[in-house]
Design a protein around this motif. Structure first.
Motif, PDB file in Angstrom:
ATOM      1  N   UNK A 202      25.329  -6.398  34.365  1.00 38.67           N
ATOM      2  CA  UNK A 202      23.877  -5.281  34.373  1.00 38.67           C
ATOM      3  C   UNK A 202      22.867  -5.085  35.210  1.00 38.67           C
ATOM      4  N   UNK A 203      21.919  -3.908  35.454  1.00 34.74           N
ATOM      5  CA  UNK A 203      21.527  -3.830  36.848  1.00 34.74           C
ATOM      6  C   UNK A 203      19.898  -2.350  35.610  1.00 34.74           C
ATOM      7  N   UNK A 204      19.026  -3.042  36.190  1.00 33.10           N
ATOM      8  CA  UNK A 204      17.917  -2.018  35.822  1.00 33.10           C
ATOM      9  C   UNK A 204      16.918  -2.537  36.233  1.00 33.10           C
ATOM     10  N   UNK A 205      15.742  -1.845  36.462  1.00 36.39           N
ATOM     11  CA  UNK A 205      14.238  -2.098  36.807  1.00 36.39           C
ATOM     12  C   UNK A 205      13.272  -1.580  36.344  1.00 36.39           C
ATOM     13  N   UNK A 206      12.409  -2.723  35.498  1.00 37.02           N
ATOM     14  CA  UNK A 206      11.113  -1.884  35.066  1.00 37.02           C
ATOM     15  C   UNK A 206       9.811  -2.289  35.331  1.00 37.02           C
ATOM     16  N   UNK A 207       9.886  -1.219  35.421  1.00 34.14           N
ATOM     17  CA  UNK A 207       8.100  -0.893  35.727  1.00 34.14           C
ATOM     18  C   UNK A 207       7.092  -0.780  35.572  1.00 34.14           C
ATOM     19  N   UNK A 208       5.807  -0.293  35.611  1.00 34.61           N
ATOM     20  CA  UNK A 208       4.025  -0.742  35.141  1.00 34.61           C
ATOM     21  C   UNK A 208       4.602  -0.189  33.079  1.00 34.61           C
ATOM     22  N   UNK A 209       4.162  -0.340  32.984  1.00 33.45           N
ATOM     23  CA  UNK A 209       3.881  -0.499  31.074  1.00 33.45           C
ATOM     24  C   UNK A 209       5.535  -0.528  30.708  1.00 33.45           C
ATOM     25  N   UNK A 210       7.072  -0.761  31.220  1.00 32.04           N
ATOM     26  CA  UNK A 210       7.327  -1.131  30.676  1.00 32.04           C
ATOM     27  C   UNK A 210       8.824   0.197  31.150  1.00 32.04           C
ATOM     28  N   UNK A 211       8.757   0.975  31.570  1.00 31.42           N
ATOM     29  CA  UNK A 211       9.723   2.002  31.859  1.00 31.42           C
ATOM     30  C   UNK A 211      10.342   1.322  32.656  1.00 31.42           C
ATOM     31  N   UNK A 212      11.905   2.173  32.432  1.00 32.35           N
ATOM     32  CA  UNK A 212      13.051   1.155  33.222  1.00 32.35           C
ATOM     33  C   UNK A 212      13.779   2.826  33.084  1.00 32.35           C
ATOM     34  N   UNK A 213      13.942   1.829  34.550  1.00 35.21           N
ATOM     35  CA  UNK A 213      14.999   3.347  35.712  1.00 35.21           C
ATOM     36  C   UNK A 213      16.413   2.604  36.101  1.00 35.21           C
ATOM     37  N   UNK A 214      17.026   3.731  35.960  1.00 36.27           N
ATOM     38  CA  UNK A 214      18.944   2.769  37.052  1.00 36.27           C
ATOM     39  C   UNK A 214      19.043   1.697  35.580  1.00 36.27           C
TER      40      UNK A 214
ATOM     41  N   UNK B   4       8.612  -8.173  24.850  1.00 35.58           N
ATOM     42  CA  UNK B   4       8.511  -6.932  24.566  1.00 35.58           C
ATOM     43  C   UNK B   4       8.761  -6.282  26.484  1.00 35.58           C
ATOM     44  N   UNK B   5       9.747  -5.463  26.383  1.00 35.24           N
ATOM     45  CA  UNK B   5       9.931  -4.572  27.268  1.00 35.24           C
ATOM     46  C   UNK B   5       8.297  -4.383  28.285  1.00 35.24           C
ATOM     47  N   UNK B   6       7.625  -3.775  27.606  1.00 34.15           N
ATOM     48  CA  UNK B   6       5.721  -3.072  27.801  1.00 34.15           C
ATOM     49  C   UNK B   6       5.549  -4.724  28.856  1.00 34.15           C
ATOM     50  N   UNK B   7       5.730  -5.652  27.874  1.00 35.83           N
ATOM     51  CA  UNK B   7       4.660  -6.935  28.670  1.00 35.83           C
ATOM     52  C   UNK B   7       5.897  -7.484  29.411  1.00 35.83           C
ATOM     53  N   UNK B   8       7.233  -6.915  29.957  1.00 35.13           N
ATOM     54  CA  UNK B   8       7.758  -8.144  30.643  1.00 35.13           C
ATOM     55  C   UNK B   8       7.493  -8.194  31.936  1.00 35.13           C
TER      56      UNK B   8
END
Length: 721
Positions: free
Chosen positions: A283-295, A224-228
């Motif tokens: 593709x590009x992205x940043x995945x932070x705490x809790x699976x928060x996606x930005x950019x 899951x995105x949150x667990x990544x």
């Protein structure tokens, strides 16, 4: 002697283990001490501090050490052979050979010197290493005891074997490996990497593979995105990866490039660049705490749009089979995204030939649901319909562009157009549709309200098979209402209401209400796609329809009156032409207070000459009180029976056949003018339907005139038409 003192065949004990050796001390021309030791077992943990005391050997010393077994960092090395030169400048490692835990054969050479790292003084090793490890996981597990690599966090199926050569710089809690060349898990690899211990393990790598099997590195089911980010929590990562070919779940990516990093549980993909089946994706992205996606950003370029079918929402992949020509064209897709797993907002745009799609989906990855406001545009609706397999669209859809605005939503097994507004050529419609895939068969339900609904009626002489295959894959129940229904571009029915149903391959259209020329129309049509060949059945009735002009544009035609009709026919075939040739059933018409063009029954006086009769039979009009037609169809041929016309000017009876597949007719009209004891005059219509030939039959008139001599005042003759 000669400045050299030597002692050979020494027998001794080292750390409680028996050993043999030799010592040589040379004082001229330069002082040097050489030691050769061979032991059955050694404790290298005790020897390593000696090698780290670089700069403390005033007397250059050479050590040639061998042992059948040696303990080091909690493991046992076998077949140890080490040759080292010690001096104030450091230690020159001429050669070290050993078999490490996991049967890894190691060979290295290099130099040990003081480290430049700040803090306590430590040694630094720089040299070349060659290693062949048939059980690399066992070797890495031993290395982990020294705090170098978090082997426990690695997936099970990877780093099983290695046969590598590389240049290494090792300092306390840090190892830099360069010029890697060899094989890893049987695949060619080159590049460099850095491993740093401490409170957090840090791995930096730039690797190039000829072939990379990703199945072992990536889980079969994506986390899951949150667990990544949690997968990278135990360590920090800076990775640059290149692969000429990469494999994942049977899919070949060629090539693949990845530039990514993970720090403090934050994953950043600076660039992922892959090609698969001609599709180029970045593709590009940043995945932070809790699976928060930005950019987040994804760009796709495909030489054939059909290659993107697996990316379509569940239930829409069948569209690629509806328009093979369209899906063979190139396409570009861009997706931007940001948000949390519970609300991931995307912005999607795609170009497929002249078709432009823009959508703003919002995804709930936790519950696997989504909503999207979507627009679809195309400058030429008929051209798009042709590409979708709807032949002759310009003749029924009309000119104009396509514009679709829809509010879509999806859930597992469910795809809905909660509302849509469609304009395509002459079509104007709104409504809502739901595709439910939770049952044994997909079910499409909803309602459609159309301002104008043009129908793509096929050419009845077409030999192209009807596209009925898609009717076997799902069921449907859709209500419809249309202010105007058009057959092509011609008005057909107004204020139409009904339902379209599809069950187990049988399509049923029920017209429960409709207006036709001021009257009413209702009926039902079915198409059985399961039958071989497919079968259709049509039954409808018309009541009170006003005729205010030519109906069929024939030499003889109805031009006025009030119509009642009933049609009930069946047909079978794969193509319209085949269905027309198998048409069977019955047709009945009843017209009151009307007019028939093409014959003037009132002027059909048998007392006139043939020219006057011919003129009346080849032109003019006949008002009538009633007209009744009955016909039976068999194999596409209509046979008239019980067909009569009655009016103040007389009556007409008709018989004959109309060959629908051949577009021809052979009809005979029996005309009875309102004259006492009038003869029956004949008018034959035959030939192609578009150019029917009319042939008056006047023999009965001649016999009647012979039996009825003219009175004193003769009827004047009419000129030849």
């Amino acid at each position: 002697a000669g400045g050299l003192a030597a002692a050979d065949d020494l027998a001794m004990e080292i750390g409680g283990s028996p050993a043999r050796g030799a010592v040589a001390l040379r004082v001229t021309p330069a002082p040097r001490l050489d030691l050769a030791l061979a032991a059955s077992r050694l404790d290298l943990d005790a020897w390593l501090p000696v090698l780290e005391r670089t700069g403390s050997f005033d007397l250059p010393t050479g050590v040639d050490l061998s042992a059948e077994a040696a303990t080091f960092a909690g493991g046992t090395l076998r077949g140890l052979r080490a040759a080292v030169d010690l001096s104030n400048a450091g230690a020159q490692v001429r050669e070290v050979r050993a078999v490490l835990p996991g049967d890894a054969a190691l060979r290295l050479s290099g130099r040990i010197a003081p480290s430049d790292a700040p803090g306590p003084r430590h040694a630094r090793f720089e040299g070349d290493v060659a290693m062949s490890a048939p059980a690399l996981r066992t070797t890495l597990a031993w290395v982990q005891q020294a705090g170098v690599t978090p082997i426990a966090s690695l997936p099970e199926g990877v780093l099983r074997t290695a046969d590598l050569g590389f240049h290494v710089v090792a300092e306390p809690a840090q190892i830099a490996i360069a010029a890697i060349d060899g094989t890893l898990d049987g695949n060619r690899v080159a590049g460099s990497m850095t491993l740093r211990g401490g409170k957090r393990f840090v791995l930096g790598a730039g690797l190039t593979f000829d072939r990379l099997d990703l199945d072992g590195w990536l889980p079969g089911e994506a986390p899951s995105l949150a667990a990544l980010p949690g997968h990278f929590a135990p360590f920090d990562l800076d990775l640059r990866l290149e692969a000429k070919q990469a494999l994942f779940q049977g899919i070949a990516f060629a090539p693949l490039s990845l530039d990514a990093s993970a720090e403090g549980g934050r994953l950043t993909v600076r660039k992922l660049d892959v090609q698969v089946d001609g599709v180029h994706a970045t593709a590009s992205a940043t995945v932070g705490e809790g699976g928060h996606v930005s950019e987040g950003r994804l760009d796709l370029q495909a030489p054939r749009a059909e290659a993107l079918a697996p990316l379509l929402p569940d239930g829409l992949a069948f569209l690629t089979h509806q328009a093979p020509g369209l899906w063979q064209t190139a396409t570009n897709v861009q997706v931007l995204g940001s948000g949390t797993p519970e609300r991931l907002a995307l912005k999607l745009s795609a170009d497929l030939a002249d078709l432009r799609l823009e959508s703003a989906p919002v995804l709930d990855l936790t519950h696997h649901t989504w909503t999207a406001t979507t627009t679809l545009r195309h400058p030429g609706a008929p051209r798009l319909a042709e590409a979708l397999g709807m032949g002759g669209a310009a003749f029924w859809l009309g000119d104009g562009s396509l514009g679709l605005i829809a509010q879509l939503s999806g859930a597992p097994g469910r795809l809905a157009a909660d509302s849509f507004d469609l304009a395509a050529g002459g079509l104007r419609a709104t409504g809502a549709l739901l595709l439910d895939r939770a049952g044994a068969r997909p079910m499409l339900t909803g309602h459609i309200a159309a301002e104008t609904l043009p129908l793509p009626l096929p050419s009845w002489h077409s030999v192209d098979p009807l596209p009925v295959g898609g009717l076997r894959g799902f069921d449907a129940a859709i209500k419809f209402a249309a202010e105007r229904v058009q057959a092509g571009l011609a008005p057909l029915v107004g204020h139409a209401e009904g339902t379209v149903g599809l069950a187990d391959g049988v399509l049923r259209v029920d017209l429960t209400r409709g207006e036709l020329a001021g009257g009413g129309v209702a009926g039902v049509a079915t198409l059985d796609a399961r039958a071989d060949p497919p079968a259709i059945a049509v039954a409808f009735g018309i009541t009170g329809a006003a005729i205010d002009g030519p109906v069929l544009d024939l030499p003889l035609d109805l031009t006025d009156g009030r119509l009642e009709a009933h049609v009930g026919v069946t047909a079978t075939g794969h193509a319209p032409a085949a269905m027309l040739s198998t048409l069977a059933g019955d047709v009945t018409l009843a017209v009151t207070d009307g007019a028939l063009s093409g014959v003037a029954l009132a002027r059909l006086d048998p007392r006139g000459d043939d020219a006057a009769l011919r003129a009346a039979m080849l032109g003019g009009a006949t008002p009538f009180a009633t007209f009744a037609l009955a016909a039976h169809a068999e194999r596409g041929v209509l046979t008239l029976h019980d067909t009569t016309l009655d009016g103040p000017a007389g009556s007409i009876g008709a018989e004959g056949r109309i060959d629908l597949p051949g577009d021809a007719a052979d009809l005979r009209l029996a005309l009875h003018p309102a004259v006492p004891d009038a003869p029956t005059l004949g008018l034959r219509l035959s030939g192609p339907w578009s150019t029917l030939r009319r042939a008056p039959e006047l023999a009965e008139a001649a016999r009647w005139r012979a039996a009825h001599p003219p009175e004193a005042s003769a009827v004047p003759s009419a000129p030849e038409p």
